[in-house]
Design a protein around this motif. Structure first.
Motif, PDB file in Angstrom:
ATOM      1  N   PRO A 187      -4.849  19.105   4.833  1.00 44.46           N
ATOM      2  CA  PRO A 187      -3.560  18.089   4.766  1.00 44.46           C
ATOM      3  C   PRO A 187      -4.241  17.998   7.254  1.00 44.46           C
ATOM      4  O   PRO A 187      -4.406  19.052   7.827  1.00 44.46           O
TER       5      PRO A 187
ATOM      6  N   SER B 194       0.700  -0.974   0.054  1.00 44.84           N
ATOM      7  CA  SER B 194       0.093  -0.089   0.211  1.00 44.84           C
ATOM      8  C   SER B 194       0.905   1.294  -0.235  1.00 44.84           C
ATOM      9  O   SER B 194       0.284   2.033   0.504  1.00 44.84           O
TER      10      SER B 194
ATOM     11  N   ALA C 256       1.358   3.162   2.907  1.00 42.82           N
ATOM     12  CA  ALA C 256       0.243   4.201   3.886  1.00 42.82           C
ATOM     13  C   ALA C 256      -0.003   4.233   5.532  1.00 42.82           C
ATOM     14  O   ALA C 256       0.473   2.723   5.842  1.00 42.82           O
TER      15      ALA C 256
ATOM     16  N   PHE D   9      -1.375  16.186   9.186  1.00 43.52           N
ATOM     17  CA  PHE D   9      -0.811  15.479  10.129  1.00 43.52           C
ATOM     18  C   PHE D   9       0.149  16.645  10.495  1.00 43.52           C
ATOM     19  O   PHE D   9       1.040  16.251  10.719  1.00 43.52           O
TER      20      PHE D   9
ATOM     21  N   LEU E 279      -8.464  15.226  -2.619  1.00 43.30           N
ATOM     22  CA  LEU E 279      -9.692  14.315  -1.630  1.00 43.30           C
ATOM     23  C   LEU E 279     -10.498  14.970  -0.859  1.00 43.30           C
ATOM     24  O   LEU E 279     -11.328  14.284  -0.348  1.00 43.30           O
TER      25      LEU E 279
ATOM     26  N   ALA F 139     -12.359  11.215  13.234  1.00 45.42           N
ATOM     27  CA  ALA F 139     -11.144  12.015  11.774  1.00 45.42           C
ATOM     28  C   ALA F 139     -10.265  13.332  13.136  1.00 45.42           C
ATOM     29  O   ALA F 139      -9.153  13.152  12.785  1.00 45.42           O
TER      30      ALA F 139
ATOM     31  N   PHE G  46      -7.986  10.491  14.570  1.00 48.96           N
ATOM     32  CA  PHE G  46      -7.136   9.879  13.986  1.00 48.96           C
ATOM     33  C   PHE G  46      -6.058  10.696  13.491  1.00 48.96           C
ATOM     34  O   PHE G  46      -4.577  10.751  13.544  1.00 48.96           O
TER      35      PHE G  46
ATOM     36  N   PHE H  75       7.914   7.785  -3.039  1.00 45.97           N
ATOM     37  CA  PHE H  75       6.228   8.954  -2.712  1.00 45.97           C
ATOM     38  C   PHE H  75       6.329   9.668  -1.469  1.00 45.97           C
ATOM     39  O   PHE H  75       6.722   8.674  -0.812  1.00 45.97           O
TER      40      PHE H  75
ATOM     41  N   PRO I 255      -1.504  16.299  -0.984  1.00 43.95           N
ATOM     42  CA  PRO I 255      -2.506  16.088  -2.301  1.00 43.95           C
ATOM     43  C   PRO I 255      -4.026  16.126  -1.625  1.00 43.95           C
ATOM     44  O   PRO I 255      -4.715  16.376  -2.387  1.00 43.95           O
ATOM     45  N   GLU I 256      -3.952  16.484  -0.357  1.00 41.87           N
ATOM     46  CA  GLU I 256      -5.169  16.519   0.360  1.00 41.87           C
ATOM     47  C   GLU I 256      -6.757  17.059  -0.081  1.00 41.87           C
ATOM     48  O   GLU I 256      -7.358  16.552  -0.399  1.00 41.87           O
TER      49      GLU I 256
ATOM     50  N   GLY J 244       0.399  12.297   3.970  1.00 45.11           N
ATOM     51  CA  GLY J 244       1.202  12.824   5.474  1.00 45.11           C
ATOM     52  C   GLY J 244       2.471  11.928   5.130  1.00 45.11           C
ATOM     53  O   GLY J 244       2.779  12.240   6.105  1.00 45.11           O
TER      54      GLY J 244
ATOM     55  N   MET K   5      -9.682   6.358   6.470  1.00 43.33           N
ATOM     56  CA  MET K   5     -10.092   7.262   6.344  1.00 43.33           C
ATOM     57  C   MET K   5     -11.346   7.808   6.156  1.00 43.33           C
ATOM     58  O   MET K   5     -11.989   7.619   6.120  1.00 43.33           O
TER      59      MET K   5
ATOM     60  N   LEU L 155       4.189  11.918   0.241  1.00 43.55           N
ATOM     61  CA  LEU L 155       3.027  12.364  -0.415  1.00 43.55           C
ATOM     62  C   LEU L 155       2.013  12.589   0.684  1.00 43.55           C
ATOM     63  O   LEU L 155       1.615  11.620   1.616  1.00 43.55           O
TER      64      LEU L 155
ATOM     65  N   ALA M  68      -1.818   8.927   4.618  1.00 42.89           N
ATOM     66  CA  ALA M  68      -2.466   8.533   5.644  1.00 42.89           C
ATOM     67  C   ALA M  68      -3.490   7.576   4.337  1.00 42.89           C
ATOM     68  O   ALA M  68      -3.041   7.859   3.346  1.00 42.89           O
TER      69      ALA M  68
ATOM     70  N   ILE N   6      -5.551   5.878   2.565  1.00 46.31           N
ATOM     71  CA  ILE N   6      -6.911   6.826   2.376  1.00 46.31           C
ATOM     72  C   ILE N   6      -8.888   4.984   2.590  1.00 46.31           C
ATOM     73  O   ILE N   6      -9.803   6.140   2.923  1.00 46.31           O
TER      74      ILE N   6
HETATM   75  N1  CO8 Z   1      -3.592   4.784   0.846  1.00 43.76           N
HETATM   76  C1  CO8 Z   1      -4.456   3.985   1.062  1.00 43.76           C
HETATM   77  N2  CO8 Z   1      -3.971   3.280   0.280  1.00 43.76           N
HETATM   78  C2  CO8 Z   1      -2.784   3.639  -0.871  1.00 43.76           C
HETATM   79  C3  CO8 Z   1      -2.612   4.816  -0.235  1.00 43.76           C
HETATM   80  C4  CO8 Z   1      -2.689   5.859   0.674  1.00 43.76           C
HETATM   81  N3  CO8 Z   1      -2.533   6.978   0.513  1.00 43.76           N
HETATM   82  N4  CO8 Z   1      -1.506   5.151  -1.827  1.00 43.76           N
HETATM   83  C5  CO8 Z   1      -1.483   4.246  -2.701  1.00 43.76           C
HETATM   84  N5  CO8 Z   1      -1.949   3.260  -2.276  1.00 43.76           N
HETATM   85  C6  CO8 Z   1      -2.138   2.199  -2.624  1.00 43.76           C
HETATM   86  C7  CO8 Z   1      -3.122   2.267  -4.129  1.00 43.76           C
HETATM   87  O1  CO8 Z   1      -4.802   1.466  -3.087  1.00 43.76           O
HETATM   88  C8  CO8 Z   1      -2.847   0.634  -4.134  1.00 43.76           C
HETATM   89  O2  CO8 Z   1      -3.158  -0.585  -3.668  1.00 43.76           O
HETATM   90  P1  CO8 Z   1      -4.227  -1.915  -4.859  1.00 43.76           P
HETATM   91  O3  CO8 Z   1      -2.925  -2.520  -5.230  1.00 43.76           O
HETATM   92  O4  CO8 Z   1      -4.314  -2.953  -3.058  1.00 43.76           O
HETATM   93  O5  CO8 Z   1      -4.843  -0.913  -5.051  1.00 43.76           O
HETATM   94  C9  CO8 Z   1      -1.269   0.201  -4.307  1.00 43.76           C
HETATM   95  O6  CO8 Z   1      -0.777   1.045  -3.076  1.00 43.76           O
HETATM   96  C10 CO8 Z   1      -0.440   0.756  -5.071  1.00 43.76           C
HETATM   97  O7  CO8 Z   1      -0.756   2.020  -5.901  1.00 43.76           O
HETATM   98  P2  CO8 Z   1      -0.714   2.731  -7.050  1.00 43.76           P
HETATM   99  O8  CO8 Z   1      -1.209   0.657  -8.031  1.00 43.76           O
HETATM  100  O9  CO8 Z   1      -1.742   3.689  -6.931  1.00 43.76           O
HETATM  101  O10 CO8 Z   1       1.031   3.171  -7.407  1.00 43.76           O
HETATM  102  P3  CO8 Z   1       0.935   3.940  -8.758  1.00 43.76           P
HETATM  103  O11 CO8 Z   1       2.239   3.624  -9.083  1.00 43.76           O
HETATM  104  O12 CO8 Z   1      -0.110   3.988  -9.782  1.00 43.76           O
HETATM  105  O13 CO8 Z   1       0.544   5.431  -8.215  1.00 43.76           O
HETATM  106  C11 CO8 Z   1       0.797   7.162  -6.877  1.00 43.76           C
HETATM  107  C12 CO8 Z   1       1.199   6.226  -7.078  1.00 43.76           C
HETATM  108  C13 CO8 Z   1       0.805   8.635  -7.053  1.00 43.76           C
HETATM  109  C14 CO8 Z   1       1.565   7.213  -5.227  1.00 43.76           C
HETATM  110  C15 CO8 Z   1      -0.904   6.759  -5.765  1.00 43.76           C
HETATM  111  O14 CO8 Z   1      -0.777   5.335  -5.081  1.00 43.76           O
HETATM  112  C16 CO8 Z   1      -1.587   7.567  -4.861  1.00 43.76           C
HETATM  113  O15 CO8 Z   1      -2.047   8.709  -5.825  1.00 43.76           O
HETATM  114  N6  CO8 Z   1      -1.231   7.194  -3.832  1.00 43.76           N
HETATM  115  C17 CO8 Z   1      -2.488   8.606  -3.603  1.00 43.76           C
HETATM  116  C18 CO8 Z   1      -1.689   9.660  -2.282  1.00 43.76           C
HETATM  117  C19 CO8 Z   1      -2.476  10.399  -1.905  1.00 43.76           C
HETATM  118  O16 CO8 Z   1      -3.389  11.580  -2.546  1.00 43.76           O
HETATM  119  N7  CO8 Z   1      -2.024  10.568  -0.712  1.00 43.76           N
HETATM  120  C20 CO8 Z   1      -2.342  11.666   0.642  1.00 43.76           C
HETATM  121  C21 CO8 Z   1      -3.645  11.038   1.212  1.00 43.76           C
HETATM  122  S1  CO8 Z   1      -4.284  11.978   1.888  1.00 43.76           S
HETATM  123  C22 CO8 Z   1      -2.732  12.250   3.063  1.00 43.76           C
HETATM  124  O17 CO8 Z   1      -1.856  11.770   3.626  1.00 43.76           O
HETATM  125  C23 CO8 Z   1      -3.448  12.812   5.199  1.00 43.76           C
HETATM  126  C24 CO8 Z   1      -3.193  13.190   5.774  1.00 43.76           C
HETATM  127  C25 CO8 Z   1      -4.043  13.495   7.368  1.00 43.76           C
HETATM  128  C26 CO8 Z   1      -4.533  12.685   7.632  1.00 43.76           C
HETATM  129  C27 CO8 Z   1      -5.102  13.324   9.130  1.00 43.76           C
HETATM  130  C28 CO8 Z   1      -6.648  12.461   9.823  1.00 43.76           C
HETATM  131  C29 CO8 Z   1      -7.901  12.416   9.782  1.00 43.76           C
END
Ligand code: CO8
Length: 259
Positions: A140, A24, A27, A142, A136, A78, A81, A106, A132-133, A110, A70, A108, A65, A67
């Motif tokens: 942000p 993942s 994450a 964290f 979504l 939330a 978390f 990456f 990227p929040e 969190g 969340m 990104l 984090a 997704i």
């Molecule tokens: N959460 C859960 N799963 C994830 C995450 C994530 N952040 N990132 C990647 N994964 C998983 C994918 O779902 C995929 O799973 P599966 O194989 O089961 O389909 C696996 O990891 C591999 O990912 P990809 O196939 O998407 O890999 P790519 O090389 O095609 O893409 C990327 C890589 C560009 C990094 C893409 O995975 C992506 O965009 N990921 C999400 C990035 C993102 O948006 N991160 C921010 C999340 S929000 C956050 O961090 C908020 C923090 C504060 C939280 C406060 C809580 C209240």
């Protein structure tokens, strides 16, 4: 230390912590955050460790984090978390020893925020940073709204957070988000070299300097100066101060003990 999602290795005075949930993209779910919290709490009291390197397994440092964890949360959940992540990252920021983020891929959301809680960031040429929040539908959560502007300046931080766009390592270097960009195969050796340089100095002096910087950044400059004065004075109660200055005057290399 026994973990499911972290690999911890110690070499001399340097501990390397690797987030190991590559399926993942490392994450951050509740389990990983709880393990990071436990790991850094243990490192705080581990007198053998002077510097920590934090990195990730596979193509991500941390892709944010979790997704899927969340998505169904209500506001109260939330909040809890976010608190777990913030408390854990605060533990890293306030650790009494430096933490170097070796950003292998990456970083990104969190993951970018996790790197920002570290003292120094070294990036692989393959690293990608971003908040990227808003893409979504969230902010942000964290620490990104607080640490990113303090690190790269308000204008650039606002641009990154409002647009949710990712940036590559060279741009991260241009804006001061990372200290250096190195070839992927050299990332860990460069981080280790830096850690060894820091570990060769007076450990208490490094620790007090970190405390003064971290605390001083939260304060007005006069309070910051008072914090620095206290840190400086405290050094004169250490053996390393006598050794460091004695070695200089004796024209020999110092032998620090961390006492
Ligand atoms: N959460 C859960 N799963 C994830 C995450 C994530 N952040 N990132 C990647 N994964 C998983 C994918 O779902 C995929 O799973 P599966 O194989 O089961 O389909 C696996 O990891 C591999 O990912 P990809 O196939 O998407 O890999 P790519 O090389 O095609 O893409 C990327 C890589 C560009 C990094 C893409 O995975 C992506 O965009 N990921 C999400 C990035 C993102 O948006 N991160 C921010 C999340 S929000 C956050 O961090 C908020 C923090 C504060 C939280 C406060 C809580 C209240």
């Amino acid at each position: 230390m026994d973990f499911q999602y972290l690999i911890v290795e110690k070499q001399n005075a340097i501990a390397t912590v690797k987030v190991n949930k590559p399926k993942s993209l490392n994450a951050l779910n509740t389990e990983v955050l709880t393990e990071l919290n436990r790991c850094f709490s243990a490192l705080e009291t581990d007198d053998e460790v002077a510097v920590v390197i934090l990195t990730g397994e596979g193509k991500a440092f941390v892709a944010g984090a979790d997704i899927s964890e969340m998505q169904p949360l209500n506001a109260a959940e939330a909040h809890a978390f976010a608190k777990l992540g913030m408390d854990t990252f605060m533990l890293i920021e306030r650790l009494s020893k430096p933490v170097i983020a070796a950003v292998n891929g990456f970083a990104l959301g969190g993951g970018c925020e996790l790197s920002l809680a570290c003292d120094i960031r070294i990036a692989s040429e393959k690293a990608v940073f971003g908040q990227p929040e808003v893409g979504l539908g969230i902010t942000p959560g964290f620490g990104g709204t607080q640490r990113l502007p303090r690190t790269v300046g308000v204008g650039i931080a606002k641009e990154l957070i409002y647009t949710a766009k990712n940036i590559k390592a060279d741009r991260a270097y241009e804006i001061g988000l990372v200290n250096a960009v190195v070839a992927p195969e050299e990332l860990m050796s460069e981080a280790m070299k830096l850690a060894e340089t820091i570990a060769s100095k007076g450990a208490r002096a490094v620790s007090y300097a970190k405390g003064a910087i971290v605390d001083g950044l939260q304060a007005d400059i006069q309070t910051g100066m008072d914090i620095e004065k206290s840190a400086f004075a405290l050094c004169f109660a250490t053996e390393d101060q006598k050794e460091g200055m004695g070695a200089f005057l004796g024209k020999r290399a110092p032998e620090f003990t961390g006492k």
